[in-house]
Design an enzyme around this catalytic site. Structure first.
Site, PDB file in Angstrom:
ATOM      1  N   ARG A  38       0.742  -1.112   0.063  1.00  0.00           N
ATOM      2  CA  ARG A  38      -0.039   0.040  -0.118  1.00  0.00           C
ATOM      3  C   ARG A  38       0.788   1.280   0.038  1.00  0.00           C
ATOM      4  O   ARG A  38       0.270   2.282   0.135  1.00  0.00           O
ATOM      5  CB  ARG A  38      -0.975   0.018   1.340  1.00  0.00           C
ATOM      6  CG  ARG A  38      -2.233  -0.526   0.855  1.00  0.00           C
ATOM      7  CD  ARG A  38      -3.379   0.238   1.785  1.00  0.00           C
ATOM      8  NE  ARG A  38      -4.830   0.094   1.927  1.00  0.00           N
ATOM      9  CZ  ARG A  38      -5.654  -0.927   1.903  1.00  0.00           C
ATOM     10  NH1 ARG A  38      -5.095  -2.147   1.720  1.00  0.00           N
ATOM     11  NH2 ARG A  38      -6.697  -0.755   2.022  1.00  0.00           N
TER      12      ARG A  38
ATOM     13  N   ARG B  95      -9.544   7.560   3.487  1.00  0.00           N
ATOM     14  CA  ARG B  95      -9.053   6.552   3.067  1.00  0.00           C
ATOM     15  C   ARG B  95      -8.631   6.732   1.493  1.00  0.00           C
ATOM     16  O   ARG B  95      -7.491   6.608   1.092  1.00  0.00           O
ATOM     17  CB  ARG B  95      -9.972   5.169   3.061  1.00  0.00           C
ATOM     18  CG  ARG B  95      -9.942   4.465   4.450  1.00  0.00           C
ATOM     19  CD  ARG B  95     -11.383   3.826   4.590  1.00  0.00           C
ATOM     20  NE  ARG B  95     -11.112   2.465   3.739  1.00  0.00           N
ATOM     21  CZ  ARG B  95     -12.162   1.759   3.504  1.00  0.00           C
ATOM     22  NH1 ARG B  95     -13.296   2.017   3.958  1.00  0.00           N
ATOM     23  NH2 ARG B  95     -11.910   0.527   2.699  1.00  0.00           N
TER      24      ARG B  95
HETATM   25  P1  AMP Z   1      -8.835  -3.301   2.965  1.00  0.00           P
HETATM   26  O1  AMP Z   1      -9.768  -4.318   3.466  1.00  0.00           O
HETATM   27  O2  AMP Z   1      -8.019  -3.706   1.908  1.00  0.00           O
HETATM   28  O3  AMP Z   1      -9.607  -1.739   2.385  1.00  0.00           O
HETATM   29  O4  AMP Z   1      -8.107  -2.879   4.231  1.00  0.00           O
HETATM   30  C1  AMP Z   1      -8.771  -2.420   5.297  1.00  0.00           C
HETATM   31  C2  AMP Z   1      -7.930  -1.431   6.212  1.00  0.00           C
HETATM   32  O5  AMP Z   1      -6.889  -2.279   6.676  1.00  0.00           O
HETATM   33  C3  AMP Z   1      -7.223  -0.425   5.533  1.00  0.00           C
HETATM   34  O6  AMP Z   1      -7.821   0.768   5.400  1.00  0.00           O
HETATM   35  C4  AMP Z   1      -5.794  -0.209   6.295  1.00  0.00           C
HETATM   36  O7  AMP Z   1      -6.304   0.490   7.648  1.00  0.00           O
HETATM   37  C5  AMP Z   1      -5.599  -1.610   6.867  1.00  0.00           C
HETATM   38  N1  AMP Z   1      -4.701  -2.065   5.942  1.00  0.00           N
HETATM   39  C6  AMP Z   1      -5.080  -3.163   4.832  1.00  0.00           C
HETATM   40  N2  AMP Z   1      -4.035  -3.518   4.256  1.00  0.00           N
HETATM   41  C7  AMP Z   1      -2.650  -2.640   4.753  1.00  0.00           C
HETATM   42  C8  AMP Z   1      -1.798  -2.498   4.127  1.00  0.00           C
HETATM   43  N3  AMP Z   1      -1.033  -3.170   3.241  1.00  0.00           N
HETATM   44  N4  AMP Z   1      -0.640  -1.519   4.933  1.00  0.00           N
HETATM   45  C9  AMP Z   1      -1.338  -0.850   5.886  1.00  0.00           C
HETATM   46  N5  AMP Z   1      -2.655  -1.136   6.337  1.00  0.00           N
HETATM   47  C10 AMP Z   1      -3.399  -1.809   5.767  1.00  0.00           C
END
Ligand code: AMP
Length: 214
Positions: A88, A171
């Site tokens: 990310r 986000r």
């Molecule tokens: P997602 O389900 O991929 O939208 O992830 C939900 C949340 O998890 C994100 O908004 C971040 O807070 C955290 N997250 C997921 N993947 C990462 C990553 N690679 N690095 C940092 N935070 C992450």
């Protein structure tokens, strides 16, 4: 196949990922899902991750990279994998390169799903999830039969804390500032595939399969 799927939050990465892992029979590694599973445990790392996620911020790199390193030591990834939501930022992409190099593995494709900001805000802020089974609904596009109740298991539908509109906007800002530059990072290695994510799930899937030569 070793694939990364990228794109802004709410663009449909998770849905496209599910179709791809079925096709290639590879594990779906979503760092977001791993963190959400950790919430359910008593582990300190779950509490730390939750505090960042609920604010719409990124979990610190040292925690995230370690989770990925551990996941890549499991047996099932030997046949390939699909990463969703990782890397990310540029530092995570560099850490990932280092892990892959140690294992002598190369990425086959980085699929970048492009989206439209207003559509994403509507999609995410209207999303509701079943607190029991995780089934996903939408207040206008995919209503449950009975308001607030899951069709599948009868569980209560809730809004994820990070789907509140202000948090969605945060986000998206973090995506623009930190994650979008990762596309440039992978452009240099020629592995990027750009796909329009504003159309139907099937159209986007067909485009991906075409560029992957399937
Ligand atoms: P997602 O389900 O991929 O939208 O992830 C939900 C949340 O998890 C994100 O908004 C971040 O807070 C955290 N997250 C997921 N993947 C990462 C990553 N690679 N690095 C940092 N935070 C992450």
């Amino acid at each position: 196949m070793r694939i990364i799927i990228m794109g802004p939050p709410g663009v449909g990465k998770g849905t496209e990922a599910e179709l791809l892992i079925k096709h290639y029979n590879i594990p779906h590694i979503s760092t977001g899902n791993i963190f959400r599973e950790l919430f359910e445990t008593e582990l300190e790392i779950g509490k730390i991750a939750k505090s960042y996620i609920n604010r719409g911020e990124l979990v610190p790199d040292d925690i995230t990279n370690e989770i990925v390193r551990e996941r890549l030591n499991e047996k099932d990834v030997e046949k390939g994998f699909l990463f969703d939501g990782f890397p990310r930022n540029i530092d995570q992409a560099k850490a990932f390169d280092a892990i892959l190099k140690e294992k002598n593995w190369k990425l086959d494709a980085v699929i970048n799903i492009e989206g439209n900001e207003e559509l994403i805000i509507k999609r995410l802020s209207g999303r509701r999830v079943c607190e029991k089974c995780g089934a996903i609904y939408h207040i206008t596009n995919k209503k449950p039969k009975v308001e607030g109740i899951c069709n599948v298991c009868g569980g209560k539908l809730i809004q994820r804390a990070d789907d509140l509109e202000d948090t969605v906007r945060r986000r998206l800002r973090i995506y623009k500032d930190q994650t979008a530059p990762v596309i440039g990072y992978y452009l240099a290695s020629g592995t990027i595939i750009n796909v329009d994510g504003t159309r139907s799930i099937d159209d986007t899937h067909n485009d991906i399969m075409k560029v992957l030569g399937e």
